[in-house]
Design a protein around this motif. Sequence first.
Motif, short mmCIF file in Angstrom:
data_model
loop_
_atom_site.label_atom_id
_atom_site.label_comp_id
_atom_site.label_asym_id
_atom_site.label_seq_id
_atom_site.Cartn_x
_atom_site.Cartn_y
_atom_site.Cartn_z
N SER A 89 0.61 -1.18 -0.21
CA SER A 89 -0.02 -0.05 -0.07
C SER A 89 0.87 1.35 -0.06
N GLU A 90 2.21 1.13 0.49
CA GLU A 90 2.96 2.39 0.72
C GLU A 90 3.28 2.99 -0.93
N ALA A 91 3.32 1.86 -1.57
CA ALA A 91 3.55 2.33 -3.06
C ALA A 91 2.53 2.95 -3.90
N LEU A 92 1.45 3.12 -3.32
CA LEU A 92 0.23 3.78 -4.22
C LEU A 92 0.83 5.18 -4.46
N ALA A 93 0.29 5.55 -5.59
CA ALA A 93 0.50 6.67 -6.10
C ALA A 93 -0.18 7.88 -5.47
N ARG A 94 0.34 9.00 -5.01
CA ARG A 94 -0.09 9.92 -4.06
C ARG A 94 -0.94 10.82 -5.00
N HIS A 95 -2.00 11.41 -4.46
CA HIS A 95 -2.90 12.44 -5.22
C HIS A 95 -2.07 13.79 -5.44
N PRO A 96 -2.35 14.47 -6.33
CA PRO A 96 -1.46 15.59 -6.80
C PRO A 96 -1.41 16.52 -5.75
N MET A 97 -0.50 17.37 -5.55
CA MET A 97 -0.25 18.63 -4.64
C MET A 97 -0.45 19.67 -5.27
N GLY A 98 -0.34 19.75 -6.39
CA GLY A 98 -0.52 21.27 -7.20
C GLY A 98 -0.73 20.72 -8.35
N PRO A 99 -1.06 21.72 -9.21
CA PRO A 99 -1.42 21.65 -10.56
C PRO A 99 -0.43 20.95 -11.30
N PHE A 100 -0.88 20.12 -12.36
CA PHE A 100 0.06 19.28 -13.30
C PHE A 100 1.20 20.59 -14.06
N TRP A 101 0.69 21.40 -14.65
CA TRP A 101 1.54 22.41 -15.20
C TRP A 101 1.77 23.47 -14.35
N ASN A 102 2.73 23.69 -13.56
CA ASN A 102 2.93 24.81 -12.90
C ASN A 102 3.18 25.98 -13.66
N LEU A 103 2.59 27.04 -13.44
CA LEU A 103 2.96 28.32 -13.79
C LEU A 103 4.30 28.88 -13.51
N ARG A 104 4.59 28.58 -12.06
CA ARG A 104 5.87 28.89 -11.70
C ARG A 104 6.83 28.11 -12.38
N LEU A 105 8.01 28.58 -12.50
CA LEU A 105 9.14 27.85 -13.19
C LEU A 105 9.93 27.00 -12.22
N GLU A 106 9.89 25.67 -12.56
CA GLU A 106 10.50 24.63 -11.44
C GLU A 106 12.10 24.95 -12.12
N GLU A 107 12.66 25.57 -11.13
CA GLU A 107 14.20 26.10 -11.76
C GLU A 107 14.97 24.69 -11.90
N SER A 108 14.80 23.67 -10.87
CA SER A 108 15.75 22.59 -10.98
C SER A 108 15.34 21.64 -11.60
#
Length: 444
Positions: free
Chosen positions: A56-75
């Motif tokens: 059960s730990e391997a279950l995919a977690r629900h999204p914590m934010g929008p899929f396409w972030n408007l903010r730039l993911e620098e890393s």
Amino acid sequence: MARCRCNGKLLCMCLLPCMMTGHLLIYVMVSIFVTISYTPPQIIVHYIAPGASTNSEALARHPMGPFWNLRLEESALWNRLQHVWDRQHNPILRGNTSATKVPKTKLSPLVKEACSSDPYKCLAPRLSDFDSLPEQMRAFVLSMHCREYPLLINQPGMCSGNRTFGLDNPMLLIAVKSQVGNFENRQAIRETWGRSGFVRGEINRRGGLVRTVFLLGRQDSSTGPYPDLNRLLELENQQFSDILQWDFRDTFFNLTLKDLLFWHWLQEHCPSAVFIFKGDDDVFVRTGALLDYLHKQWEEHNMWRASRNETEALMDLIVGDVISNAKPNREPTVKYYIPESFYKGVYPPYAGGGGVVYSGSLALRLREVSDRVQLFPIDDVYLGMCLHRLGLSPRHHPGFLTFDLPEAEKDKPCAYRSVLLVHKRSPKEMLALWRRLQTSRARC
Ligand SMILES: *[C@@H]1O[C@H](CO)[C@@H](O)[C@H](O)[C@H]1NC(C)=O
Ligand SMILES: *[C@@H]1O[C@H](CO)[C@@H](O)[C@H](O)[C@H]1NC(C)=O
Ligand SMILES: *[C@@H]1O[C@H](CO)[C@@H](O)[C@H](O)[C@H]1NC(C)=O
Ligand SMILES: *[C@@H]1O[C@H](CO)[C@@H](O)[C@H](O)[C@H]1NC(C)=O
């Protein structure tokens, strides 16, 4: 009298700001209270990320934010590259709405040259942890800007051969991802569910013309320790004329190239195919039942079109085993591993599990939008990303069985009544199952 009016004014000037401040305070307090007492909606998790064990730990977690972030993911490299493209293709930022049709991104001859001679010279931006990544991830990063590979084996006449019988426009074009060495899988598919020609539906006798092509990359001595099967492949193609082969290494992370290059091929050589099935060479499909389903969808679409008087409306159908809320696998030893330095965020809804069906008109739209979506190493996810870009989601169909039937049901032909696709079947199992389904059809 004058004094009184003066008092009224004074009263207004004092009281009004006080009242407004009071209201503001109440509003702030209520907002804080609502924020504190808010619990996020319960999201049902449907999916276990591929490659993860089933605890059960391997279950995919629900999204914590929008899929396409408007903010730039620098890393994260992919997010960064996609962000650049999004800005380049943003009609608002560019200030010319009539220019939304962005010209195809062509590689400069210099980059192409560098890619073909020495991939390490490619101008791929480097990752901070590049050297510690698995080999396939490094290979992907170094070649992810290369999108054009020449065809080694083509079938230009696949959809234009038989005009005299009006049979040049396939109802269903089956595109199977295969590898050079899988002769047996291909032959089993030709003899069973992927038979080219006119195929009857199971309930609806109408059926339709089916054409099958196999999508191959290169696996020979130049791409790894492979025996040279090119002569055999040539013979096979002379016999069946159903092979498409491109000049790139046929690896797991290069499967996305097969989708991309197939869409290009489709646009050029078979743009009028009504539906496309894209799948693996180890699945079993009930082609007749699938044709019935597609006829029904087609009729419904036409009725809808007539009722709305939108004669030009295209059909945006895509169905499969839809996976929602999946997160990238972060386990470095797993085949599907995507490091955080490459991609951040959840995956968009996508159709996984070995096969998906979409309309031909959607395939052409996917081909166009793919110019604006950076390559992603997992092919199903990339298709999901392109759909997301078009503002569409795949439709789930319970007949697409990624995880097979229960063991006890597997050998009962009637258990397949509502199945459209099942994963996975060996060539022998395909033949046996096909024969059994032919004879038992009437009894279920
Ligand atoms: C907008 O784009 C169109 C098509 O690319 C072009 O013909 C036109 O000149 C552009 N207009 C401006 C104001 O840039
Ligand atoms: C065209 O289709 C008919 C009927 O399926 C077949 O008999 C004929 O051989 C085909 N001709 C070509 C050139 O493929
Ligand atoms: C994909 O194919 C290209 C061309 O053969 C190759 O340079 C690249 O390393 C391959 N990518 C992966 C991830 O194997
Ligand atoms: C449908 O559209 C066509 C052309 O736009 C128009 O001539 C026709 O009257 C319309 N029919 C209905 C029922 O609205």
